[in-house]
Design a protein around this motif. Structure first.
Motif, PDB file in Angstrom:
ATOM      1  N   HIS A 179     -10.946   0.552   0.518  1.00 17.82           N
ATOM      2  CA  HIS A 179     -10.607  -0.079  -0.756  1.00 17.82           C
ATOM      3  C   HIS A 179     -10.816   0.963  -1.844  1.00 17.82           C
ATOM      4  O   HIS A 179     -11.935   1.205  -2.293  1.00 17.82           O
ATOM      5  CB  HIS A 179     -11.490  -1.303  -1.005  1.00 17.82           C
ATOM      6  CG  HIS A 179     -11.037  -2.112  -2.186  1.00 17.82           C
ATOM      7  ND1 HIS A 179     -11.766  -3.145  -2.710  1.00 17.82           N
ATOM      8  CD2 HIS A 179      -9.912  -2.027  -2.944  1.00 17.82           C
ATOM      9  CE1 HIS A 179     -11.123  -3.662  -3.745  1.00 17.82           C
ATOM     10  NE2 HIS A 179     -10.000  -2.991  -3.892  1.00 17.82           N
ATOM     11  N   GLU A 180      -9.736   1.602  -2.244  1.00 15.15           N
ATOM     12  CA  GLU A 180      -9.825   2.741  -3.165  1.00 15.15           C
ATOM     13  C   GLU A 180     -10.074   2.313  -4.613  1.00 15.15           C
ATOM     14  O   GLU A 180     -10.382   3.146  -5.462  1.00 15.15           O
ATOM     15  CB  GLU A 180      -8.531   3.564  -3.092  1.00 15.15           C
ATOM     16  CG  GLU A 180      -8.305   4.248  -1.755  1.00 15.15           C
ATOM     17  CD  GLU A 180      -9.363   5.288  -1.451  1.00 15.15           C
ATOM     18  OE1 GLU A 180      -9.862   5.921  -2.401  1.00 15.15           O
ATOM     19  OE2 GLU A 180      -9.707   5.451  -0.267  1.00 15.15           O
ATOM     20  N   ARG A 181      -9.922   1.017  -4.900  1.00 14.01           N
ATOM     21  CA  ARG A 181     -10.152   0.502  -6.257  1.00 14.01           C
ATOM     22  C   ARG A 181      -9.300   1.227  -7.304  1.00 14.01           C
ATOM     23  O   ARG A 181      -9.720   1.463  -8.425  1.00 14.01           O
ATOM     24  CB  ARG A 181     -11.632   0.593  -6.639  1.00 14.01           C
ATOM     25  CG  ARG A 181     -12.549  -0.108  -5.662  1.00 14.01           C
ATOM     26  CD  ARG A 181     -13.988  -0.091  -6.123  1.00 14.01           C
ATOM     27  NE  ARG A 181     -14.861  -0.625  -5.110  1.00 14.01           N
ATOM     28  CZ  ARG A 181     -15.071  -1.936  -4.890  1.00 14.01           C
ATOM     29  NH1 ARG A 181     -14.440  -2.810  -5.639  1.00 14.01           N
ATOM     30  NH2 ARG A 181     -15.883  -2.336  -3.935  1.00 14.01           N
ATOM     31  N   VAL A 191       0.859  -1.200   0.000  1.00 15.68           N
ATOM     32  CA  VAL A 191       0.000   0.000   0.000  1.00 15.68           C
ATOM     33  C   VAL A 191       0.888   1.240   0.000  1.00 15.68           C
ATOM     34  O   VAL A 191       1.852   1.320   0.762  1.00 15.68           O
ATOM     35  CB  VAL A 191      -0.938   0.012   1.219  1.00 15.68           C
ATOM     36  CG1 VAL A 191      -1.694   1.332   1.306  1.00 15.68           C
ATOM     37  CG2 VAL A 191      -1.926  -1.149   1.143  1.00 15.68           C
ATOM     38  N   TYR A 192       0.556   2.196  -0.849  1.00 17.29           N
ATOM     39  CA  TYR A 192       1.269   3.476  -0.892  1.00 17.29           C
ATOM     40  C   TYR A 192       0.386   4.524  -0.234  1.00 17.29           C
ATOM     41  O   TYR A 192      -0.760   4.752  -0.661  1.00 17.29           O
ATOM     42  CB  TYR A 192       1.588   3.883  -2.328  1.00 17.29           C
ATOM     43  CG  TYR A 192       2.330   5.195  -2.444  1.00 17.29           C
ATOM     44  CD1 TYR A 192       3.716   5.224  -2.497  1.00 17.29           C
ATOM     45  CD2 TYR A 192       1.638   6.414  -2.469  1.00 17.29           C
ATOM     46  CE1 TYR A 192       4.401   6.425  -2.586  1.00 17.29           C
ATOM     47  CE2 TYR A 192       2.313   7.613  -2.558  1.00 17.29           C
ATOM     48  CZ  TYR A 192       3.694   7.617  -2.618  1.00 17.29           C
ATOM     49  OH  TYR A 192       4.368   8.818  -2.704  1.00 17.29           O
ATOM     50  N   SER A 207      -4.980  -4.372   0.278  1.00 18.10           N
ATOM     51  CA  SER A 207      -3.672  -4.448  -0.372  1.00 18.10           C
ATOM     52  C   SER A 207      -3.675  -3.784  -1.737  1.00 18.10           C
ATOM     53  O   SER A 207      -4.712  -3.673  -2.394  1.00 18.10           O
ATOM     54  CB  SER A 207      -3.247  -5.916  -0.505  1.00 18.10           C
ATOM     55  OG  SER A 207      -4.179  -6.628  -1.285  1.00 18.10           O
ATOM     56  N   HIS A 208      -2.497  -3.350  -2.163  1.00 23.90           N
ATOM     57  CA  HIS A 208      -2.244  -2.739  -3.475  1.00 23.90           C
ATOM     58  C   HIS A 208      -2.992  -1.420  -3.685  1.00 23.90           C
ATOM     59  O   HIS A 208      -3.128  -0.967  -4.820  1.00 23.90           O
ATOM     60  CB  HIS A 208      -2.598  -3.716  -4.608  1.00 23.90           C
ATOM     61  CG  HIS A 208      -1.933  -5.045  -4.490  1.00 23.90           C
ATOM     62  ND1 HIS A 208      -0.566  -5.196  -4.543  1.00 23.90           N
ATOM     63  CD2 HIS A 208      -2.445  -6.289  -4.306  1.00 23.90           C
ATOM     64  CE1 HIS A 208      -0.268  -6.487  -4.401  1.00 23.90           C
ATOM     65  NE2 HIS A 208      -1.382  -7.157  -4.245  1.00 23.90           N
ATOM     66  N   ASP A 209      -3.461  -0.820  -2.617  1.00 24.64           N
ATOM     67  CA  ASP A 209      -4.143   0.469  -2.732  1.00 24.64           C
ATOM     68  C   ASP A 209      -3.144   1.619  -2.778  1.00 24.64           C
ATOM     69  O   ASP A 209      -2.016   1.515  -2.287  1.00 24.64           O
ATOM     70  CB  ASP A 209      -5.083   0.696  -1.547  1.00 24.64           C
ATOM     71  CG  ASP A 209      -6.481   0.164  -1.806  1.00 24.64           C
ATOM     72  OD1 ASP A 209      -6.684  -0.436  -2.875  1.00 24.64           O
ATOM     73  OD2 ASP A 209      -7.363   0.341  -0.950  1.00 24.64           O
ATOM     74  N   THR A 210      -3.578   2.717  -3.355  1.00 23.68           N
ATOM     75  CA  THR A 210      -2.841   3.975  -3.303  1.00 23.68           C
ATOM     76  C   THR A 210      -3.718   4.993  -2.588  1.00 23.68           C
ATOM     77  O   THR A 210      -4.801   5.328  -3.069  1.00 23.68           O
ATOM     78  CB  THR A 210      -2.491   4.495  -4.704  1.00 23.68           C
ATOM     79  OG1 THR A 210      -1.625   3.557  -5.348  1.00 23.68           O
ATOM     80  CG2 THR A 210      -1.799   5.845  -4.634  1.00 23.68           C
ATOM     81  N   TYR A 254      -8.076  11.926   4.654  1.00 23.80           N
ATOM     82  CA  TYR A 254      -8.445  11.634   6.038  1.00 23.80           C
ATOM     83  C   TYR A 254      -9.407  10.449   6.042  1.00 23.80           C
ATOM     84  O   TYR A 254     -10.476  10.497   5.426  1.00 23.80           O
ATOM     85  CB  TYR A 254      -9.118  12.838   6.697  1.00 23.80           C
ATOM     86  CG  TYR A 254      -9.471  12.613   8.159  1.00 23.80           C
ATOM     87  CD1 TYR A 254      -8.554  12.894   9.155  1.00 23.80           C
ATOM     88  CD2 TYR A 254     -10.719  12.092   8.525  1.00 23.80           C
ATOM     89  CE1 TYR A 254      -8.865  12.678  10.491  1.00 23.80           C
ATOM     90  CE2 TYR A 254     -11.038  11.872   9.853  1.00 23.80           C
ATOM     91  CZ  TYR A 254     -10.100  12.168  10.833  1.00 23.80           C
ATOM     92  OH  TYR A 254     -10.405  11.947  12.147  1.00 23.80           O
ATOM     93  N   LEU A 255      -9.017   9.372   6.725  1.00 28.36           N
ATOM     94  CA  LEU A 255      -9.838   8.160   6.790  1.00 28.36           C
ATOM     95  C   LEU A 255      -9.956   7.731   8.246  1.00 28.36           C
ATOM     96  O   LEU A 255      -8.949   7.589   8.944  1.00 28.36           O
ATOM     97  CB  LEU A 255      -9.202   7.030   5.985  1.00 28.36           C
ATOM     98  CG  LEU A 255      -9.014   7.277   4.482  1.00 28.36           C
ATOM     99  CD1 LEU A 255      -8.097   6.224   3.885  1.00 28.36           C
ATOM    100  CD2 LEU A 255     -10.363   7.273   3.765  1.00 28.36           C
TER     101      LEU A 255
END
Length: 372
Positions: free
Chosen positions: A364-366, A329-330, A344-347, A353-354
């Motif tokens: 999960h930003e997709r 994750v970045y 995983s693998h999200d940017t 702010y979360l």
């Protein structure tokens, strides 16, 4: 070891929400560098069980990749070994696994070709350490037909989603109720069973004839008054990953020094597939407290009470609290993440702010950077 092992790792669980969209529950990352199934496999290996079958089905790609080499759990032997079985459509069978008993029945040739007198059945969605030799010794001493590994849950725990048992003074199970509305006991089944191989084959064939497919309801509960079923109580750490809250709590438990010592420092060890990654790097400005940070991570900001899995990048002036960040994750600069599980693998873009307010928030930003 006089037993072979079967790990049931094919089930689906909607209670895991988005976390199970691209992986099986048994493949869920746990404790920074492990997968959930690593604990069952390590218990098998440490108990000197030489022949182990893993039954996979739902969303099994990442799980199958994880199991692609048996050497990590010391199953790469000339005799025995690690077997991964997925549903196979044939001229005689056009079904996927229709239940836990059916999953084993569809691979009954594995049992018939084996020579070990006993079978140990376990789930792939639990985190624990146990010596199966002690359970088998108990099973033989009691002259049991079936032994179920049980655990006393703390008072006040909701046990309605487990199999609840009640034992007499000789540890024989006198009551077994699957997922009761009202429980009369706080002793639950951990989903670990020992029984004779030939007896298991007979029971499975009987179930198949009657089109019964569930191991608990159609074997354990159905035969509870006909077979000698005993309960072996374990008193060490055990956790079942069945909901998002369970998954979050289990990973947070690894921040407890006692839990970390039990799994990471005390023998026998827990094994997993090893990635060749550099140690975690903490740049100037990094501030980390009570957290697990896996290899390959680069930290520039503040991390508190959190678990960072492999290859996580934390940007400058970031604050991560009470959160789980899965692999690769970045996280951009000036980002605040609290009470979250980041897929995983999200940017995560800069200045984001979360926060999970009433419950754990799944992020999960997709916007995956790679094609999966």
């Amino acid at each position: 070891m006089k037993a072979l092992g079967i790990i049931l790792a094919g089930g689906n669980n909607n209670k895991m929400q988005e976390l199970s969209n691209k992986r099986a529950i048994s493949a869920m990352p746990v404790g920074g560098s492990y997968r959930c199934i690593d604990f069952s496999l390590s218990n098998m290996s440490n108990s000197r069980i030489q022949r182990v079958a893993v039954l996979t089905q739902y969303n099994s790609r990442s799980l199958n990749e994880h199991l692609s080499s048996s050497k990590w759990w010391d199953f790469g032997r000339k005799q025995g070994g690690l077997y991964v079985f997925t549903p196979t459509l044939t001229a005689d069978n056009g079904f996927w696994y229709r239940g836990t008993a059916d999953a084993i029945y569809q691979n009954i040739d594995f049992l018939k070709r084996s020579h070990e007198p006993y079978v140990i059945i376990a789930g792939g969605d639990c985190v624990y350490k146990i010596d199966y030799n002690k359970v088998l010794d108990f099973h033989i001493e009691k002259k049991a037909d079936i032994t179920i590994v049980c655990k006393d849950m703390p008072v006040g725990t909701d046990v309605s989603r487990f199999g609840v048992v009640r034992m007499n003074e000789e540890s024989r199970i006198v009551e077994f109720e699957e997922k009761p509305m009202v429980a009369n006991s706080n002793t639950i089944s951990t989903g670990i069973y020992i029984l004779r191989r030939r007896q298991l084959i007979e029971m499975l064939e009987k179930c198949a004839e009657e089109e019964r497919f569930d191991f608990v309801n159609d074997i354990l509960i159905r035969y509870k008054n006909m077979k000698r079923i005993y309960g072996y109580k374990m008193d060490s750490y055990w956790s079942n990953i069945a909901t998002v809250d369970d998954y979050y709590r289990t990973n947070m438990d690894f921040l407890d020094p006692k839990v970390r010592s039990f799994f990471f420092k005390q023998e026998p060890a827990v094994y997993s597939k090893i990635d060749d990654l550099a140690p975690a790097k903490y740049n100037i400005g990094a501030d980390v407290h009570n957290s697990l940070v896996a290899s390959g991570c680069i930290v520039n900001g503040t991390v508190e009470n959190s678990v960072l899995f492999k290859q996580v990048f934390v940007g400058k002036n970031c604050v991560i609290k009470n959160s789980i960040i899965l692999n690769d994750v970045y996280i951009g600069d000036n980002t605040h993440i609290e009470n979250c599980i980041v897929e995983s693998h999200d940017t995560i873009h800069a200045n984001t702010y979360l926060s999970g307010e009433d419950s754990v928030k799944i992020v999960h930003e997709r916007n995956e950077r790679y094609i999966m």
